[in-house]
Motif scaffolding. Structure first.
Motif, PDB file in Angstrom:
ATOM      1  N   UNK A 164      62.213  89.373   9.965  1.00 44.05           N
ATOM      2  CA  UNK A 164      62.646  90.834  10.491  1.00 44.05           C
ATOM      3  C   UNK A 164      61.538  91.780   9.967  1.00 44.05           C
ATOM      4  N   UNK A 165      61.008  91.468   9.117  1.00 40.08           N
ATOM      5  CA  UNK A 165      59.658  92.532   8.634  1.00 40.08           C
ATOM      6  C   UNK A 165      58.484  92.293   9.507  1.00 40.08           C
ATOM      7  N   UNK A 166      58.207  90.886   9.841  1.00 38.96           N
ATOM      8  CA  UNK A 166      57.221  90.484  10.923  1.00 38.96           C
ATOM      9  C   UNK A 166      57.356  91.542  12.072  1.00 38.96           C
ATOM     10  N   UNK A 167      58.798  91.445  12.849  1.00 39.15           N
ATOM     11  CA  UNK A 167      59.130  91.854  13.979  1.00 39.15           C
ATOM     12  C   UNK A 167      58.842  93.528  13.807  1.00 39.15           C
ATOM     13  N   UNK A 168      59.213  94.045  12.699  1.00 39.99           N
ATOM     14  CA  UNK A 168      59.154  95.252  12.610  1.00 39.99           C
ATOM     15  C   UNK A 168      57.617  96.036  12.211  1.00 39.99           C
ATOM     16  N   UNK A 169      56.713  95.012  11.885  1.00 40.72           N
ATOM     17  CA  UNK A 169      55.494  95.459  11.713  1.00 40.72           C
ATOM     18  C   UNK A 169      55.234  96.240  10.146  1.00 40.72           C
ATOM     19  N   UNK A 170      56.336  95.622   9.122  1.00 42.84           N
ATOM     20  CA  UNK A 170      56.357  96.183   7.838  1.00 42.84           C
ATOM     21  C   UNK A 170      56.065  95.164   6.797  1.00 42.84           C
ATOM     22  N   UNK A 171      54.747  94.928   6.123  1.00 49.36           N
ATOM     23  CA  UNK A 171      54.428  93.980   5.272  1.00 49.36           C
ATOM     24  C   UNK A 171      55.518  93.870   4.259  1.00 49.36           C
ATOM     25  N   UNK A 172      55.593  92.572   3.907  1.00 48.64           N
ATOM     26  CA  UNK A 172      56.518  92.503   2.671  1.00 48.64           C
ATOM     27  C   UNK A 172      55.815  91.999   1.403  1.00 48.64           C
ATOM     28  N   UNK A 173      55.876  93.049   0.756  1.00 51.46           N
ATOM     29  CA  UNK A 173      55.367  92.885  -0.779  1.00 51.46           C
ATOM     30  C   UNK A 173      56.238  92.320  -1.738  1.00 51.46           C
ATOM     31  N   UNK A 174      56.176  90.579  -1.859  1.00 52.40           N
ATOM     32  CA  UNK A 174      57.159  89.992  -2.832  1.00 52.40           C
ATOM     33  C   UNK A 174      56.824  90.135  -4.283  1.00 52.40           C
ATOM     34  N   UNK A 175      57.797  90.000  -5.280  1.00 49.91           N
ATOM     35  CA  UNK A 175      57.344  90.172  -6.586  1.00 49.91           C
ATOM     36  C   UNK A 175      58.174  89.007  -7.157  1.00 49.91           C
ATOM     37  N   UNK A 176      57.636  88.444  -8.369  1.00 47.91           N
ATOM     38  CA  UNK A 176      58.552  87.427  -8.868  1.00 47.91           C
ATOM     39  C   UNK A 176      59.969  88.123  -9.434  1.00 47.91           C
ATOM     40  N   UNK A 177      60.971  87.383  -9.024  1.00 41.25           N
ATOM     41  CA  UNK A 177      62.447  87.619  -9.412  1.00 41.25           C
ATOM     42  C   UNK A 177      62.744  87.854 -10.957  1.00 41.25           C
ATOM     43  N   UNK A 178      62.001  87.191 -11.862  1.00 40.26           N
ATOM     44  CA  UNK A 178      62.121  87.223 -13.188  1.00 40.26           C
ATOM     45  C   UNK A 178      61.471  88.222 -13.758  1.00 40.26           C
ATOM     46  N   UNK A 179      60.390  89.045 -13.231  1.00 38.06           N
ATOM     47  CA  UNK A 179      59.760  90.201 -13.836  1.00 38.06           C
ATOM     48  C   UNK A 179      60.486  91.100 -14.473  1.00 38.06           C
TER      49      UNK A 179
END
Length: 557
Positions: A107-122
């Motif tokens: 969905x983010x690729x389609x919207x042109x909105x880059x995903x900035x993922x972070x580690x879920x345990x931070x």
């Protein structure tokens, strides 16, 4: 076998230009045009195989066909646009593996909105530090870390919506409400990605420095489309990776699975060696990525026959992120030796800046050699450079510089760090290495002082800054201790103050103090050592690389 022609030495898998002192990997043409984006390419592929099952959630067995995946992703993308999200906004991913984590990515690729993922345990302050620069407009998280996400939004005063991926919290948007099929999203041209090119940013990856100042690595659509991890994967392959979208390996597995309409297994329960191997066995996984620590965990704690049986379906077992000790490599290669499929065990060396691999040791169509990181990846050029910027030849050690045809825009809103990472067309890796006469690359250490524990990069300076104010500490130096399973453990040497506080200072006090100041991922698992003085150069600079030798000498005495 070596063939010489016109002053250029051709090696199997690696070519060396003696005049320029540049090594080159095999060449391949680009599959996608420079106008193509990842979202468009995935949609075009999945529409060719609408009824094919491309994803299974391990814990429930719930599956998604290509068409169902598209329906969910395009509905979510349309809903994001209706929320006011526009191309160029950042999407935050603070979530574990789940049914719709891939949906968020597409969905983010389609919207042109880059995903900035972070580690879920931070912990929440680490997340706030990471998102202080990219300032996402949406944060997708799990119910269990919703309070942390809310803390980040409030602390940074973000104008951001929080959407839950798993679990539920009263009054909070849930992903289930946003992925229901819509009849008004079939036309791909309604999405911003169709107005973008491959040079635009597809995702943002976090570099090393999660305890200091993190950098957001801008990953282009071009790099993502032309860097799949498995060259011999097909539509009939079964892919699995425990890495979330925080890691480049997690993103590449997700993208390759969709670009090939291959089946991707989503392991959404916590890692245990028995669980990992059981999933491979039950789903007959053919292509799998495991960290060096996970592979060492298997070899050291699981019966060899159990591992051999579990990995019988494996075509390619890939690892990277940190070095695998040679005894562990030998063991896992032996375990895979009677598999009917090949190439078996594969190690990659690279970085997120070049989006995955610089070199590969083993794996079709590459060769392998013990105690090396293999030969160069497709379309890679490498030169070895000394501290004065002079290029070096075979068997001469210097910093590894890499060039790829991939478009890299640097670090998000950090031109200074971007400039430091580049030297003309070259990307500086910060690693020391050399090539032998056969074209195999040898790693000799790191010019950077980061410590790599499992696959996390840890800044020693950040820990030192926290420990320096502790009563009883006169001087402190943090360093890495080699560990068979984890790669390195964080340790520190402390010079006590010559007073009562110094006399009373203990290892327990140091660890308790550090634990109160930072996330538990960065504790001193390698030990706390009290010494008389830190090793220094003649000019007074602390010699971090000599700390381990000093400690070993102290222990011997």
């Amino acid at each position: 076998m070596k063939i010489k022609q016109s002053g250029v030495s051709y090696l199997s898998g690696t070519k060396y230009d003696k005049m320029e002192k540049i090594w080159s990997g095999p060449k391949s043409k680009e599959i996608y045009s420079r106008d193509m984006t990842v979202g468009e390419a995935i949609v075009l592929q999945l529409r060719k195989t609408p009824q094919r099952v491309i994803q299974i959630l391990e814990s429930t067995g719930e599956s998604l066909t290509a068409q169902e995946f598209l329906d969910h992703s395009m509905a979510l993308a349309k809903n994001m646009l209706e929320m006011g999200i526009v191309a160029g906004d950042i999407v935050g991913g603070y979530a574990k593996m789940s049914l719709h984590l891939g949906t968020v990515m597409l969905a983010s690729f389609l919207c042109g909105t880059p995903v900035h993922g972070v580690f879920q345990s931070f912990e929440k302050d680490i997340i706030a530090n990471i998102y202080a620069t990219t300032r996402p407009k949406i944060i997708f998280c799990d119910a269990e870390n919703y309070k942390n996400a809310l803390y980040v939004v409030q602390k940074l005063q973000l104008d951001a919506k929080i959407i839950l991926m798993t679990g539920s919290t009263e009054g909070v948007l849930n992903i289930k409400d946003l992925v229901k099929k819509r009849e008004d999203v079939d036309d791909l041209s309604i999405f911003p990605c169709t107005k973008m090119t491959s040079s635009d940013t597809a995702a943002i990856l976090s570099s090393s420095g999660t305890t200091g100042t993190p950098k957001g690595i801008l990953c282009s659509h071009h790099a993502m489309l032309h860097n799949v991890p498995y060259l011999n994967a097909t539509m009939d392959s079964v892919l699995m990776c425990f890495s979330s979208m925080f890691w480049a390996t997690g993103v590449t597995h997700f993208v390759q699975g969709l670009l090939y309409s291959a089946l991707r297994i989503v392991p959404d329960r916590p890692y245990r060696p028995e669980y990992f191997l059981d999933v491979i066995k039950r789903y007959k996984v053919t292509h799998c990525f495991a960290t060096s620590a996970q592979i060492a965990d298997w070899v050291m704690n699981i019966n060899e026959d159990v591992i051999r049986t579990a990995l019988r379906s494996i075509d390619t077992l890939m690892t990277g992120g940190s070095a695998v000790p040679q005894p562990i490599q030998d063991k896992i290669i032996d375990i895979l030796s009677n598999n009917t499929k090949r190439p078996g065990f594969v190690m990659i060396y690279g970085s997120s800046e070049i989006f995955l691999g610089c070199s590969i040791n083993g794996g079709y169509p590459y060769e392998s050699k013990a105690k090396t990181v293999g030969k160069l990846w497709l379309n890679r050029e490498v030169c070895i450079v000394d501290e004065n910027g002079k290029r070096l030849g075979p068997n001469e050690t210097g910093e590894i510089y890499v060039h790829t045809p991939n478009i890299w825009m640097g670090y998000y809103e950090n031109p200074k760090a971007t400039a430091q990472a580049k030297d003309g067309k070259w990307i500086r890796t910060g690693d020391l290495g050399c090539f032998d006469e056969e074209g195999f690359l040898h790693l000799m250490g790191r010019s950077k002082e980061m410590i790599k524990w499992i696959s996390f990069q840890i800044s020693p300076q950040a820990i030192e800054e926290l420990l320096e104010p502790l009563p009883g500490v006169a001087e402190v130096c943090v360093f890495g201790v080699p560990d068979l399973a984890a790669g390195s453990l964080v340790a520190c040497g402390i010079v006590r103050t010559p007073d009562k506080e110094g006399d009373l200072l203990t290892e327990e006090m140091v660890n308790e103090y550090l634990e109160s100041k930072m996330d538990g991922l960065y504790l001193l698992r390698g030990g706390v050592y009290f010494i008389d003085a830190l090793p220094r150069t003649d000019t007074g600079k602390v010699q971090r690389l000599k700390m381990l030798q000093l400690i070993e000498e102290e222990i011997d005495r």
